[in-house]
Design an enzyme around this catalytic site. Structure first.
Site, PDB file in Angstrom:
ATOM      1  N   ARG A   9       6.024 -13.576   9.697  1.00  0.00           N
ATOM      2  CA  ARG A   9       6.365 -12.167   9.519  1.00  0.00           C
ATOM      3  C   ARG A   9       7.769 -11.903  10.067  1.00  0.00           C
ATOM      4  O   ARG A   9       8.184 -12.496  11.061  1.00  0.00           O
ATOM      5  CB  ARG A   9       5.339 -11.312  10.260  1.00  0.00           C
ATOM      6  CG  ARG A   9       5.603  -9.817  10.154  1.00  0.00           C
ATOM      7  CD  ARG A   9       4.457  -9.028  10.750  1.00  0.00           C
ATOM      8  NE  ARG A   9       4.704  -7.603  10.677  1.00  0.00           N
ATOM      9  CZ  ARG A   9       3.767  -6.679  10.694  1.00  0.00           C
ATOM     10  NH1 ARG A   9       2.507  -7.036  10.781  1.00  0.00           N
ATOM     11  NH2 ARG A   9       4.070  -5.399  10.628  1.00  0.00           N
ATOM     12  N   LYS A  64       3.868   0.864  10.186  1.00  0.00           N
ATOM     13  CA  LYS A  64       3.918   2.109   9.408  1.00  0.00           C
ATOM     14  C   LYS A  64       3.360   3.279  10.210  1.00  0.00           C
ATOM     15  O   LYS A  64       3.816   4.412  10.063  1.00  0.00           O
ATOM     16  CB  LYS A  64       3.135   1.941   8.105  1.00  0.00           C
ATOM     17  CG  LYS A  64       3.907   1.236   7.009  1.00  0.00           C
ATOM     18  CD  LYS A  64       3.150   1.318   5.696  1.00  0.00           C
ATOM     19  CE  LYS A  64       3.905   0.623   4.577  1.00  0.00           C
ATOM     20  NZ  LYS A  64       3.159   0.669   3.302  1.00  0.00           N
ATOM     21  N   GLU A 115       0.868  -1.181   0.000  1.00  0.00           N
ATOM     22  CA  GLU A 115       0.000   0.000   0.000  1.00  0.00           C
ATOM     23  C   GLU A 115       0.904   1.230   0.000  1.00  0.00           C
ATOM     24  O   GLU A 115       1.804   1.341   0.844  1.00  0.00           O
ATOM     25  CB  GLU A 115      -0.899   0.008   1.238  1.00  0.00           C
ATOM     26  CG  GLU A 115      -1.863   1.179   1.249  1.00  0.00           C
ATOM     27  CD  GLU A 115      -2.768   1.191   2.477  1.00  0.00           C
ATOM     28  OE1 GLU A 115      -3.567   2.141   2.602  1.00  0.00           O
ATOM     29  OE2 GLU A 115      -2.653   0.264   3.306  1.00  0.00           O
TER      30      GLU A 115
END
Length: 843
Positions: free
Chosen positions: A539, A549, A277
């Site tokens: 992850r 983020k 994104e």
């Protein structure tokens, strides 16, 4: 927690009813996946009230070993098991293998029954005859070895003769016949046979030349992490099972026709995608995603899209879009094609309309609207009356907080069952900007009572702000799509559909998305679209930093760090500015693996404490190890003094100047002039202030009075600060020095050495996992950055340019920073020379 315990007790009781022993039943309850599978098998078999132990054991095997590509045939197999047409483990093994080959195709019962021995009965007499024959054939061995013989081999010979014989009966007959032949078992039968010593070869007097062969390093194929992924043509298997609260189970897989159409479009090649994104700079966690997505495509000679997941115009910027493409290419990856989710906005809208028409979506209202106005706008008098009833029944719908409570109670929305035509009309009004932001959303009609919260009627579309200007309606512009849309699809709606539209073969993501599998496949099944193979991997989290983020954005916007490319951050831009190469990062990623549960990291933690004990944090030391490994090979050596102290050499003329040769590399060859650089030597040199003490000690390797040469100190007024040292030059090397230190001399008499700025970086946070702290900003390391404004460097560094890397002897590895000017060079320390990872065991 109480609910979980109650469910566990119910499952345990159910498993005990089918005859599982208590230990197996408890171990099963501890495994959520096996528990769900076995519970489903028991329900399908219709033995909720219990069954014989033999049948229960077979049901357990079905639950744990049934091939995923043939789940459509599981109910049929269970009928065979419950009716005892399949009653032995051998029959069941053949059945599972047979169904695995058949997959979702039509079930050929005649062939199946023949292959599994259905209806074949092996009599007791036939078993006795077979056992007797096998024992007679092996009589000599039996008499010699007695009960030490390999009985399993004898069973195998009987099984070849009668594969469908009852194994318990075979064992009983075998035990009886062995007793008849050998008699009682003795103590000697339980002794382990003595090992025969290997005869030593006769020595040959003639010397044989020994050729040393280098240790064989594992090939890339041996270490290939992508072998775990199936080829595209195998994408017929059931991807997942979606358990609905009212009982049905949705088993999602591609039909043969859909897969053939997909393979025709892709030519059978692997297609992946890296879908960030564009709402911030990429960090090292994204490097792992790139390695998986681009790496698999490269390994299989396939294609990988760079797809911007740009469904939120408020958070996305052109700056981030440009950065992402640039950093992806810097990481060494070449996208097959660059796409945007917004490229598919029209397709996504049209499929949303189709979803409503199929009864799988509805327009929902997130806050209480004006009921009369809504009814009047829609011409829905009947609906208004219905809505009023709902509002009377559920008064908590009046506020957003109360609506949240309504959803937490897993109750259906009052608008869930509105007529399809109403939702179509309202969705069109949403698209045209006729409904305010926050007044309506389009929700998928999934399962509000599901145990999986990612099936709670997720939002498919929401409204983003529009505004009126001079009596004309305008939509908030999107960075890529412009101002055509005021409704935007959610991640849960758009992600899987675009994967399907782009014919992605392997949709790879991190484990936090695992619970979204059900929603992903539910939607593709509801629309009848091609379904990619989904796989989740662990992850990547690194110690002493934050990866969110949101947190990174706060660090940047509140000026806790010097921008997205601050060398202290684990952003890829920050790592690059610090001097870390893409090669080192990719080597680090390959080293930790792409497994689902970080098995390699767990092992490393147990052995060397390189991985944090929570199995999710990789210690920063491991990344630094790979950085040093590369820089040690590519960074030439040079000398810099951070905190200089002046030494005047008294037995060297003030105008003396010697050009010495220093090695750029430890193994520099004398005949290779490029492996050396010139270092001026005059009667004034500078050393690190820490390399001189007025009092010597055994464990000190720097300079001190009376050590190697006589030093006379000129002490300043505060009696502590050393302003200048005087020493003698020993060209004949009469005295053996104890230590080696770096130094920088005046390039010519009376001229100061090259002055440079040096920035020393340390861990940004003091705690290993600051993200877990409530006040995580308070954990920032106040000593994470130290600036040395005027260090002295050898003059050969004058021509260094941005990006050049060096090893400053005894200080670490450094890179020329972009803040450098023609007047002064700026160096960032990439990593120190100390290697705690290697010392921990990876030498």
């Amino acid at each position: 927690m109480v609910v979980k315990d109650e469910n566990a007790e119910k499952s345990l009781d159910l498993f005990l009813k089918i005859g599982l022993d208590e230990r197996t039943a408890k171990n099963t309850v501890a495994n959520n996946k096996v528990t769900a599978n076995l519970t489903s098998v028991i329900h399908e078999a219709g033995v909720d009230s219990g069954c014989e132990r033999a049948i229960g054991n077979l049901l357990y095997t079905v639950a744990t070993k049934f091939p995923g590509n043939a789940l459509l045939h599981r109910p049929a197999l269970l009928e065979y098991v419950v009716s005892s047409k399949i009653k032995t483990p051998a029959q069941l093994d053949v059945a599972l293998s047979f169904l695995g080959r058949v997959g979702p195709e039509k079930f050929p019962s005649n062939e199946f029954e023949e292959a599994c021995g259905v209806g074949i009965e092996v009599s007791y007499d036939e078993i006795v005859a077979a056992v007797s024959k096998v024992l007679e054939e092996n009589k000599a061995t039996l008499i010699e070895l007695r009960y030490r013989v390999n009985v399993g081999d004898l069973f195998g010979q009987v099984r070849k003769m009668h594969p469908w014989a009852d194994p318990k009966t075979v064992k009983q007959v075998m035990d009886g016949k062995l007793f008849e032949l050998l008699g009682e078992r003795t103590a000697a039968d339980d002794e382990k046979p003595a090992r025969k010593k290997k005869e030593k070869p006769v020595k040959v007097e003639d010397k044989v030349s020994v050729v040393e062969t280098p240790s064989v390093q594992p090939s890339e194929e041996d270490l290939n992490p992508f072998t775990i992924f199936p080829p595209p043509e195998e994408n017929l298997k059931v991807h997942t099972e979606v358990f609905f609260s009212d009982g049905p189970v949705l088993r999602v897989c591609n039909t043969k026709e859909i897969l053939e159409k997909h393979l025709k479009a892709t030519g059978g090649r692997v297609f992946t995608r890296f879908p960030p994104e564009p709402n911030g700079y990429l960090h090292i966690g994204h490097a792992k995603a790139m390695f998986v997505d681009f790496g698999l495509a490269k390994d299989r000679d396939g294609c990988c899209y760079l797809r911007y997941d740009d469904t939120n115009p408020e958070a996305e910027k052109k700056e981030y879009i440009d950065h992402i493409e640039e950093i992806v290419r810097w990481m060494g990856w070449s996208p097959f094609k660059i796409t945007y989710t917004s490229d598919y906005f029209q397709d996504l809208h049209d499929l949303a309309v189709e979803l409503i028409r199929r009864g799988h979506a509805y327009v929902d209202h997130q806050c209480t609207p004006d009921v009369e106005a809504l009814g009047k706008a829609c011409g829905l008098t009947c609906f208004v009356e219905t809505l009023k009833v709902f509002l009377d029944l559920y008064p908590w719908l009046q506020t957003a907080e109360e609506i949240k409570e309504f959803r937490e109670k897993k109750m259906n929305s009052p608008w869930r069952d509105r007529p399809i035509d109403e939702s179509l009309k309202l969705f069109d009004e949403m698209r045209r900007g006729m409904i305010e932001e926050g007044k309506a959303t389009l929700r998928m009609k999934q399962d509000m009572q599901s145990d999986n919260f990612n099936m709670y009627d997720l939002i498919a579309y929401r409204i983003k702000a529009s505004f009126m200007l001079l009596q004309e309606l305008f939509f908030t512009p999107h960075p890529h799509a412009g101002d055509k849309w005021c409704i935007y699809p959610s991640y849960d709606y758009a992600h899987c559909i675009v994967d399907s539209l782009e014919n992605i073969t392997h949709s790879l993501c991190t484990l936090e998305f695992e619970t979204r599998r059900a929603s992903y496949y539910w939607l593709l099944e509801a629309l009848g679209l091609y379904k990619p193979y989904v796989w989740e991997y662990s992850r990547l989290n690194v110690t002493n930093t934050v990866m969110s983020k949101r947190k990174l954005n706060r660090l940047v916007t509140e000026k806790w760090v010097d921008g997205w490319d601050d060398p202290r951050l684990m952003t890829l831009a920050g790592l690059r500015r610090r001097g870390v190469s893409a090669t080192s990062i990719n080597a680090f990623i390959r080293g930790i693996g792409i497994t689902r549960r970080n098995l390699a990291e767990i092992w490393l933690w147990k052995q060397w404490s390189i991985v944090n004990s929570d199995n999710s944090l990789i210690r920063l030391d491991r990344l630094e190890f790979h950085v040093r490994e590369e820089l040690n090979k590519v960074a030439p050596r040079t000398m810099v003094v951070l905190h200089p102290i002046k030494i005047v050499i008294t037995n060297l003329e003030s105008n003396a100047l010697m050009d010495l040769e220093a090695k750029r590399w430890p193994d520099a060859q004398i005949d290779d002039s490029s492996a050396f650089y010139k270092v001026p030597f005059t009667n004034v040199v500078y050393i690190e202030s820490s390399d001189f003490r007025t009092k010597d000690s055994k464990d000190y390797y720097g300079l001190a009075p009376g050590k190697t040469v006589l030093l006379r100190c000129n002490i300043g007024e505060d009696k502590e600060t050393i302003l200048e040292l005087r020493a003698e030059y020993d060209p004949s090397k009469k005295t053996k020095p104890k230590g080696v230190i770096q130094w920088v001399a005046q390039p010519s008499p009376g001229v100061d050495p090259l002055k440079v700025e040096v920035r020393l970086f340390d861990k940004l946070f003091q705690s290993e996992n600051p993200a877990e702290l409530d006040d995580w900003l308070a954990d920032l390391n106040p000593r994470s950055k130290e600036v040395v404004p005027e260090a002295f460097a050898v003059s050969s560094l004058r021509d260094a340019v941005v990006g050049d890397k060096f090893q400053f002897e005894r200080l670490g590895y450094f890179v020329v920073d972009s803040d450098s000017t023609s007047d002064k060079l700026v160096f960032n320390r990439t990593v120190t020379l100390r290697d705690s990872y290697a010392k921990a065991g990876n030498k």
